[in-house]
Scaffold this motif. Sequence first.
Motif, PDB file in Angstrom:
ATOM      1  N   SER A 178     -72.342   4.376   9.140  1.00 25.60           N
ATOM      2  CA  SER A 178     -71.155   3.527   8.992  1.00 25.60           C
ATOM      3  C   SER A 178     -69.879   4.364   9.005  1.00 25.60           C
ATOM      4  O   SER A 178     -68.855   3.940   9.547  1.00 25.60           O
ATOM      5  CB  SER A 178     -71.236   2.671   7.724  1.00 25.60           C
ATOM      6  N   GLU A 179     -69.933   5.574   8.455  1.00 26.87           N
ATOM      7  CA  GLU A 179     -68.769   6.460   8.484  1.00 26.87           C
ATOM      8  C   GLU A 179     -68.447   6.882   9.910  1.00 26.87           C
ATOM      9  O   GLU A 179     -67.279   6.910  10.308  1.00 26.87           O
ATOM     10  CB  GLU A 179     -69.000   7.694   7.611  1.00 26.87           C
ATOM     11  N   VAL A 180     -69.467   7.212  10.697  1.00 23.09           N
ATOM     12  CA  VAL A 180     -69.249   7.595  12.093  1.00 23.09           C
ATOM     13  C   VAL A 180     -68.683   6.400  12.867  1.00 23.09           C
ATOM     14  O   VAL A 180     -67.739   6.552  13.645  1.00 23.09           O
ATOM     15  CB  VAL A 180     -70.544   8.138  12.735  1.00 23.09           C
ATOM     16  N   LEU A 181     -69.237   5.217  12.627  1.00 19.46           N
ATOM     17  CA  LEU A 181     -68.694   4.035  13.291  1.00 19.46           C
ATOM     18  C   LEU A 181     -67.222   3.839  12.932  1.00 19.46           C
ATOM     19  O   LEU A 181     -66.394   3.567  13.812  1.00 19.46           O
ATOM     20  CB  LEU A 181     -69.515   2.788  12.930  1.00 19.46           C
ATOM     21  N   LYS A 182     -66.859   4.009  11.660  1.00 14.28           N
ATOM     22  CA  LYS A 182     -65.451   3.896  11.239  1.00 14.28           C
ATOM     23  C   LYS A 182     -64.593   4.946  11.927  1.00 14.28           C
ATOM     24  O   LYS A 182     -63.489   4.659  12.387  1.00 14.28           O
ATOM     25  CB  LYS A 182     -65.327   4.052   9.723  1.00 14.28           C
ATOM     26  N   ASP A 183     -65.106   6.184  11.980  1.00 12.47           N
ATOM     27  CA  ASP A 183     -64.363   7.266  12.629  1.00 12.47           C
ATOM     28  C   ASP A 183     -64.075   6.955  14.095  1.00 12.47           C
ATOM     29  O   ASP A 183     -63.070   7.406  14.645  1.00 12.47           O
ATOM     30  CB  ASP A 183     -65.121   8.598  12.537  1.00 12.47           C
ATOM     31  N   PHE A 184     -64.940   6.187  14.730  1.00 13.00           N
ATOM     32  CA  PHE A 184     -64.772   5.821  16.138  1.00 13.00           C
ATOM     33  C   PHE A 184     -64.090   4.459  16.286  1.00 13.00           C
ATOM     34  O   PHE A 184     -64.082   3.885  17.372  1.00 13.00           O
ATOM     35  CB  PHE A 184     -66.119   5.837  16.864  1.00 13.00           C
ATOM     36  N   GLY A 185     -63.541   3.923  15.192  1.00 15.09           N
ATOM     37  CA  GLY A 185     -62.808   2.666  15.253  1.00 15.09           C
ATOM     38  C   GLY A 185     -63.687   1.444  15.335  1.00 15.09           C
ATOM     39  O   GLY A 185     -63.266   0.398  15.848  1.00 15.09           O
ATOM     40  N   ALA A 186     -64.928   1.558  14.828  1.00 10.81           N
ATOM     41  CA  ALA A 186     -65.866   0.443  14.905  1.00 10.81           C
ATOM     42  C   ALA A 186     -66.454   0.137  13.540  1.00 10.81           C
ATOM     43  O   ALA A 186     -67.655  -0.045  13.397  1.00 10.81           O
ATOM     44  CB  ALA A 186     -66.974   0.754  15.908  1.00 10.81           C
ATOM     45  N   GLY A 187     -65.601   0.073  12.521  1.00  6.83           N
ATOM     46  CA  GLY A 187     -66.065  -0.309  11.199  1.00  6.83           C
ATOM     47  C   GLY A 187     -66.504  -1.767  11.188  1.00  6.83           C
ATOM     48  O   GLY A 187     -66.407  -2.471  12.205  1.00  6.83           O
ATOM     49  N   TYR A 188     -66.953  -2.231  10.052  1.00 10.51           N
ATOM     50  CA  TYR A 188     -67.489  -3.591   9.947  1.00 10.51           C
ATOM     51  C   TYR A 188     -66.490  -4.638  10.440  1.00 10.51           C
ATOM     52  O   TYR A 188     -66.815  -5.481  11.277  1.00 10.51           O
ATOM     53  CB  TYR A 188     -67.906  -3.897   8.502  1.00 10.51           C
TER      54      TYR A 188
END
Length: 200
Positions: A178-188
């Motif tokens: 989830s942190e990597v997704l947030k870092d790539f602009g794809a948080g929940y």
Amino acid sequence: MFERFTESARRTVTGAVAQAERLDHPEVTEEHLLLSLLDTAEARALFAFTVLGLRDRREEIEAALAGARRRGGLSKAETDALSDLGIDVDAIVRKVEETHGEGAMAGARRSAGDDLPEREGTRARGRLRRKLLAHRPFTPEAKKVLEQSLKVALDRGDKHIGEEHLLLALAVRPGVVSEVLKDFGAGYGDAERAMFGEPR
């Protein structure tokens, strides 16, 4: 629960097993679920990856996951927070790897049969390794992602579990993925907006 999965969601789950095999990992993790989803996404998940700019960034995402694994599971945000406190995580990782070998903080990746006594011989070890690697178990965290996908589907009023629910489950569960997704602009919230418009 698996009977509720759509065909594409099932392909994502079985693809996660293939990802673990490709990377020679003994267990299927939430990282493998994300990598599989990036490879097999259809419909809403594919649309979200396209809108969020992730569709062509798989290698970068895989490198970010590997980097976090190398840092003992610390996300970029956690590494930055420690850096603000004067702790250089990269220097710590280098020192640990100098002493214990590359990837030491990633956790021991033992091969099946490594704990067999020598007298058992290499043939028995080889047979056991083939047997154990034929079935890669899901880690507790990966199982929780699958369970979370059911909760996401139920919260949305859906009777099926699709790739969109897997993506939201990966984005909402705390951890490196989830942190990597947030870092790539794809948080929940980002993923939910991309797939469904404004959140409910």
